[in-house]
Every structure is written in structure tokens, then in C-alpha cells.
Design an enzyme around this catalytic site. Structure first.
Site, PDB file in Angstrom:
ATOM      1  N   ALA A  75      -1.373  -6.082  -5.558  1.00  0.00           N
ATOM      2  CA  ALA A  75      -1.328  -7.433  -4.991  1.00  0.00           C
ATOM      3  C   ALA A  75      -2.628  -8.176  -5.236  1.00  0.00           C
ATOM      4  CB  ALA A  75      -1.053  -7.372  -3.491  1.00  0.00           C
ATOM      5  N   CYS A 120      -7.765  16.346  14.089  1.00  0.00           N
ATOM      6  CA  CYS A 120      -8.517  16.464  12.843  1.00  0.00           C
ATOM      7  C   CYS A 120      -8.818  17.924  12.534  1.00  0.00           C
ATOM      8  CB  CYS A 120      -9.829  15.678  12.950  1.00  0.00           C
ATOM      9  SG  CYS A 120     -10.807  15.686  11.436  1.00  0.00           S
ATOM     10  N   GLY A 137       0.830  -1.195   0.000  1.00  0.00           N
ATOM     11  CA  GLY A 137       0.000   0.000   0.000  1.00  0.00           C
ATOM     12  C   GLY A 137       0.862   1.241   0.000  1.00  0.00           C
ATOM     13  N   ALA A 138       0.422   2.281  -0.715  1.00  0.00           N
ATOM     14  CA  ALA A 138       1.208   3.515  -0.809  1.00  0.00           C
ATOM     15  C   ALA A 138       0.301   4.736  -0.718  1.00  0.00           C
ATOM     16  CB  ALA A 138       2.013   3.541  -2.108  1.00  0.00           C
ATOM     17  N   CYS A 173     -15.786   6.549   8.854  1.00  0.00           N
ATOM     18  CA  CYS A 173     -15.124   7.802   8.483  1.00  0.00           C
ATOM     19  C   CYS A 173     -16.219   8.843   8.287  1.00  0.00           C
ATOM     20  CB  CYS A 173     -14.309   7.599   7.204  1.00  0.00           C
ATOM     21  SG  CYS A 173     -13.286   9.003   6.759  1.00  0.00           S
ATOM     22  N   GLY A 203      -5.308  10.785  10.615  1.00  0.00           N
ATOM     23  CA  GLY A 203      -3.943  10.907  10.133  1.00  0.00           C
ATOM     24  C   GLY A 203      -2.894  10.791  11.210  1.00  0.00           C
TER      25      GLY A 203
END
Length: 425
Positions: free
Chosen positions: A80, A355, A10-11, A161, A322
Site C-alpha cells: 500500500a 512471552c 498487512g500479513a 520491543c 503475540g
């Protein structure tokens, strides 16, 4: 002697910074390789702006191969197909395999639009979870402005979220007022949360009061404890659920434009792997971000399994913000150093939430330390400075990724900006 291989799967917001920080931590002692679904990083928090034309897609994207090459990090964008943890192997989409000594899973989620009839950008609602969805939502928004009507925005049952749903409702309100058509666009906010401002965190500071006040001032009606039964073209069926789980009321909501955040689940590459994931496909991890069954597998970000804050009439997931993701990254990088030294990992992530929720002409900021109550810090505030802070942070974060710089990204920057350092005492 062959160096151990650390694979990062994952990126996105988590995977990209994990690759940079792990490489900095282990230096020449191990090879770091990233497996990404495509070659491009994009800054997800800017997607609401893309959907109303405040940003172009290219402004929030970074081409990863040259960045990774400069940092001497291996990279493939083929994606993947399947993780085989018992074999220390990632099966890639091109049929090749990547063998690893250590694996860091940072895939993010699969978007579960199919769990509700008619939900999603391939059906009857829009999404801002991916930049491609946000672009499509932006095209539809331009058509909508020429022929305005009712709007339904929110987050469905099982979503984890909620901040972006609030952001998008308020940003829509701001942009529609600028275009002088807000008077022709009645808006309803639909959410699985038991109350406005719950955010999957049982609220932070006075988010309930702040967000309810924003809704009233902006003439946005809201339905909480809402379960979306189905979405037909131009109409959403929403069940309002009582405390005992019974249906208190059923609402038929017409719309000319709708954006609903879906529930998340694990990606197909890890779904259903015994010992690795829970039934929803989220990665099981201990306090050191390490999988109990496969101790050479670590995980971070949205793909990590975290139980909900508490029981609610409609299922509500817990967000991975984050700063929380950043703290997982740092813990994993330090733990990998210890493992390479032949020691057991000792570092734990600081599961705090910071946040910035932008409303276009204002916003709400909050700090929750820790993320799950009871807390040592439980703070929220509002004002036009939040919008400016979000713009500044976008530039800061994208610049960091372009330069391939490791953390800190969130904590010092956000705490300094909010003037909240004194709260740490």
C-alpha cells in the site's frame, strides 16, 4: 447483491491470522482481501536464531498466495502506498486502488533507524526486526567470530520491543561459548529501560531479578536509562540519564559487533492522517479496536497506539506481544460479525502478555494478566524448558499459517505448556 469487502492491510503475525479468523467468522457474508508488502510471511520471533545461523530464512517463511487461495481470501503482494479512509480506499503501490467497506490495519511498524545518527543495518549497527536484517546480521556474525572483539546489544530510546534484545544478547553468549571465543568478546547491554527486566511493562513477576542474574552469570555488563546519542563505525556514544532527566554519565563504547533495536513509528501509508493516527503514526483505536473518527476502520498489533506504562527517565514504549495481538484479532473478527448484523460492536481484546524469551540454552517465560499493572496474574519463571518451548511454538505457529488455520494460537497452547492454567483462578 454485492458482498461487502473487508480489507486486511498487512500479513505478518497479526494480519495473517486476522485474515484467517475473519474469513472463518464472516464466511460467505463478506469478501476478505489481504494487502501485503510482498508474498511471504515470516515468523519474526525466529529472527535471533537466523542471525547466529541456527535457522535458515526459508525455514521460517510461508508463501502466502497459495494459502490465501485455498481459504478463498483475496490477496495482493504489491503493498500500500496510502490509505484514504475518507474515501474507503487503499492506494496500492502499482497505482491501482482497492475500495473497501471495512478495513483492518495490521501493518506493523516502520523501523525508525534514521532518528539516531549511524543507527541501523544501512549504517553501523545490525537489526533482527526483519528476516533480511537478521540474515545480514548473521553474515557479519560469521566474520566477527573469525576476528572477535567487543559487542554492544540492546534497544534505543523509544523502543517498544525489549524481549528480542535480551534474547539476542543471551543467544550470542551461548553461541560464542560453543565456538570457544566468548573469552575474547566483552559484551555490554544498552537499554532505555529504567532497570533490567522492565520490558516496557514495569516488569513481570521477578523479571528484574531473573534477567539481572542472567546478565551477571553470563558476564554481560549493562547500562539502563540509556540514550544512544550517535553511532560511529566501531563506537557508540551512550548517555546515561538520571531521574531528573540530566545526563549522569556519557559512555563511549567500542564495538566490533552491535545489534540495537530501533524505535518504531507508523508506516508511511498511514502517517499523518488526521483522526486515524497519533503524532508517531500509530493507529488510534477504542476498546473495540475501532477508530473513533473512521468507525469502519479497525486495527491490531504493533501499529496500534498504546500509551506507556508510566514516566521513565528515557522514553520506553509498550510491547504488543503475540497473545495480545491474538486477542485483538478475535475481538475484531467478532465485532465485524456484529457490524454485518447491523449491531454495534461489543467485543474487547484481552490485553494480556504471554512471552517465551529464549536464551539458547535456557530462557525466561512470563505471564502478565493484564499486560499493564496492576495485574491479576504476575508470573515469571526460567529454565531450559523455555528454549524447547520456543522451538515447539515456532513449529506450531508456522504450521498453522501454512494450513491457513485461525486462532487460538497463543493462549491455550502457552498456558498449557507453562502449567499456568491454575493461575487463572
Amino acid at each position: 447483491m454485492t458482498k461487502p469487502i473487508i480489507a486486511v492491510l498487512g500479513a505478518g503475525l497479526g494480519g495473517a491470522i486476522a485474515a484467517f479468523e475473519i474469513k472463518e467468522a464472516v464466511r460467505s457474508r463478506a469478501e476478505v482481501t489481504v494487502v501485503s508488502q510482498g508474498d511471504v510471511f515470516h515468523f519474526v520471533p525466529s529472527n535471533p536464531w537466523v542471525a547466529v545461523g541456527w535457522r535458515k530464512r526459508e525455514a521460517i517463511e510461508v508463501e502466502l498466495p497459495p494459502v490465501m487461495a485455498r481459504k478463498k481470501i483475496g490477496f495482493t503482494g504489491v503493498g500500500a502506498r496510502r490509505v484514504h479512509p475518507a474515501e474507503n480506499r487503499i492506494e496500492l503501490n502499482d497505482g491501482e486502488s482497492l475500495f473497501y467497506d471495512y478495513l483492518v490495519i495490521a501493518t506493523g511498524p516502520e523501523l525508525a533507524f534514521d532518528e539516531i545518527e549511524g543507527l541501523g543495518p544501512e549504517a553501523n549497527t545490525h537489526s533482527i526486526c526483519h528476516v533480511a536484517h537478521a540474515e545480514k546480521a548473521g553474515e557479519a556474525f560469521e566474520a566477527f567470530v573469525r576476528n572477535p572483539g567487543p559487542i554492544v546489544v540492546g534497544a534505543v530510546q523509544g523502543a517498544s520491543c525489549y524481549g528480542p534484545a535480551y534474547e539476542f544478547a543471551m543467544i550470542l553468549d551461548t553461541e560464542l561459548r560453543r565456538r570457544k571465543v566468548r573469552d575474547r568478546t566483552p559484551m555490554t547491554f544498552v537499554t532505555a529501560e529504567p532497570y533490567v527486566g522492565h520490558l516496557g511493562l514495569d516488569g513481570v513477576g521477578d523479571t528484574k531479578g531473573l534477567l539481572e542474574s542472567e546478565m551477571r552469570q553470563r558476564h554481560i555488563k549493562f547500562i539502563t536509562s540509556a540514550r544512544v546519542a550517535k553511532v560511529a563505525p566501531g563506537q557508540m556514544t551512550v548517555e546515561e540519564v538520571a531521574e531528573d532527566g540530566s545526563v549522569k554519565a556519557t559512555h563511549e563504547l567500542p564495538f566490533a559487533y552491535s545489534m540495537m533495536l530501533p524505535a518504531f513509528r507508523g508506516v508511511p501509508a498511514v502517517m499523518g492522517i488526521e483522526g486515524l493516527t497519533n503524532p508517531r503514526g500509530f493507529i488510534l483505536a477504542d476498546k473495540h479496536q475501532r477508530n473513533p473518527t473512521f468507525p469502519n476502520v479497525f486495527s491490531l498489533g504493533v501499529c496500534v497506539a498504546i500509551p506507556p506504562v508510566g514516566k521513565t527517565p528515557v522514553p520506553v514504549g509498550v510491547p504488543k506481544t503475540g497473545f495480545m495481538i491474538e486477542s485483538m484479532v478475535t475481538a475484531i473478527a467478532e465485532n465485524l460479525k456484529e457490524v454485518l448484523d447491523g449491531r454495534e460492536p461489543t467485543h474487547e481484546a484481552t490485553w494480556n502478555a504471554i512471552c517465551l524469551a529464549d536464551f539458547g540454552d535456557g530462557g525466561v517465560a512470563f505471564i502478565a494478566q493484564p499486560q499493564i499493572p496492576p495485574r491479576n496474574i504476575n508470573w515469571s519463571a526460567e529454565g531450559g524448558w523455555v528454549h524447547l518451548a520456543k522451538i515447539g511454538f515456532e513449529k506450531y505457529f508456522i504450521g498453522k499459517v501454512k494450513r491457513g488455520e485461525s486462532a487460538p494460537f497463543y493462549e491455550k497452547w502457552a498456558l498449557d505448556l507453562m502449567g499456568a492454567r491454575k493461575l487463572k483462578a
